[in-house]
Design a protein around this motif. Structure first.
Motif, short mmCIF file in Angstrom:
data_model
loop_
_atom_site.label_atom_id
_atom_site.label_comp_id
_atom_site.label_asym_id
_atom_site.label_seq_id
_atom_site.Cartn_x
_atom_site.Cartn_y
_atom_site.Cartn_z
N TYR A 81 0.85 -1.19 0.00
CA TYR A 81 0.00 0.00 0.00
C TYR A 81 0.89 1.25 0.00
CZ TYR A 81 -4.17 -2.75 0.74
OH TYR A 81 -5.22 -3.64 0.57
N TYR A 82 0.57 2.15 -0.91
CA TYR A 82 1.35 3.37 -1.08
C TYR A 82 0.49 4.60 -0.78
CZ TYR A 82 4.57 0.42 -3.75
OH TYR A 82 5.44 -0.56 -4.15
N CYS A 83 1.09 5.54 -0.10
CA CYS A 83 0.46 6.83 0.13
C CYS A 83 0.85 7.77 -1.00
CB CYS A 83 0.93 7.38 1.48
SG CYS A 83 0.17 8.95 1.94
N ASN A 84 -0.10 8.58 -1.43
CA ASN A 84 0.14 9.51 -2.53
C ASN A 84 -0.33 10.90 -2.17
OD1 ASN A 84 -1.52 10.91 -4.97
ND2 ASN A 84 0.39 10.05 -5.73
N ALA A 85 0.46 11.90 -2.55
CA ALA A 85 0.06 13.30 -2.40
C ALA A 85 0.02 13.93 -3.78
CB ALA A 85 1.05 14.05 -1.52
N ASN A 86 -1.13 14.44 -4.16
CA ASN A 86 -1.32 15.04 -5.47
C ASN A 86 -1.44 16.55 -5.33
OD1 ASN A 86 -3.77 15.82 -7.70
ND2 ASN A 86 -2.01 14.68 -8.45
N GLY B 130 4.97 7.58 -1.15
CA GLY B 130 5.73 6.97 -0.09
C GLY B 130 6.40 5.70 -0.60
N LYS B 131 7.17 5.06 0.26
CA LYS B 131 7.91 3.86 -0.15
C LYS B 131 7.04 2.62 -0.12
CE LYS B 131 12.43 5.62 1.23
NZ LYS B 131 13.63 5.40 2.07
N GLY B 132 5.88 2.73 0.53
CA GLY B 132 4.96 1.61 0.57
C GLY B 132 5.07 0.80 1.85
N THR B 133 3.97 0.18 2.23
CA THR B 133 3.94 -0.69 3.40
C THR B 133 3.16 -1.94 3.03
OG1 THR B 133 3.40 -0.82 5.77
CG2 THR B 133 1.88 0.43 4.40
N LEU B 134 3.70 -3.10 3.38
CA LEU B 134 3.11 -4.37 2.96
C LEU B 134 1.99 -4.79 3.90
CD1 LEU B 134 3.15 -6.91 1.15
CD2 LEU B 134 4.88 -7.85 2.69
#
Length: 118
Positions: A93-98, A109-113
């Motif tokens: 799962y990745y966090c995104n800022a637009n 972000g780098k992602g979290t499993l």
């Protein structure tokens, strides 16, 4: 420079719950939306949930009614509460800022499993 730091992933049983957090470091000027995306093995990255500064939310059909996106501090911290998890929710799962100012920018972000398995 904008940085996104995710936390909260892990292993959970089917039917269980998990909460992901994303903290934004740096300027939030011209932020348009924050979002969570996920990528399962062998699949393309897909949108999961979005939230705007006005609190408008949007969910993919696959998580609607099970996941809730929320925020604090004017989107500087964003959460994804995941309930009734299924094995098919397993993904990074990745966090995104637009940002949409003079130009559109996306920061990740780098992602979290998240692994849903018994």
């Amino acid at each position: 420079q904008v940085q996104l730091v995710e936390s909260g992933g892990g292993l959970v049983n089917p039917g269980g719950s998990l909460r992901l957090s994303c903290r934004v470091l740096g300027s939030m000027y011209s932020i348009f939306a924050m979002g969570w995306y996920r990528q399962a093995p062998g699949k393309q990255r897909e949108s999961v949930a979005l939230i705007t500064p006005h609190g408008t939310t949007n969910y993919s059909d696959s998580v609607k009614g099970r996941f809730t996106i929320s925020s604090a501090n004017a989107l500087r911290t964003v959460y994804l509460q995941m309930s009734s998890l299924k094995p098919e929710d397993t993904a990074v799962y990745y966090c995104n800022a637009n940002f949409r100012g003079i130009r559109t920018e996306n920061h990740w972000g780098k992602g979290t499993l998240v692994t849903v398995s018994s």
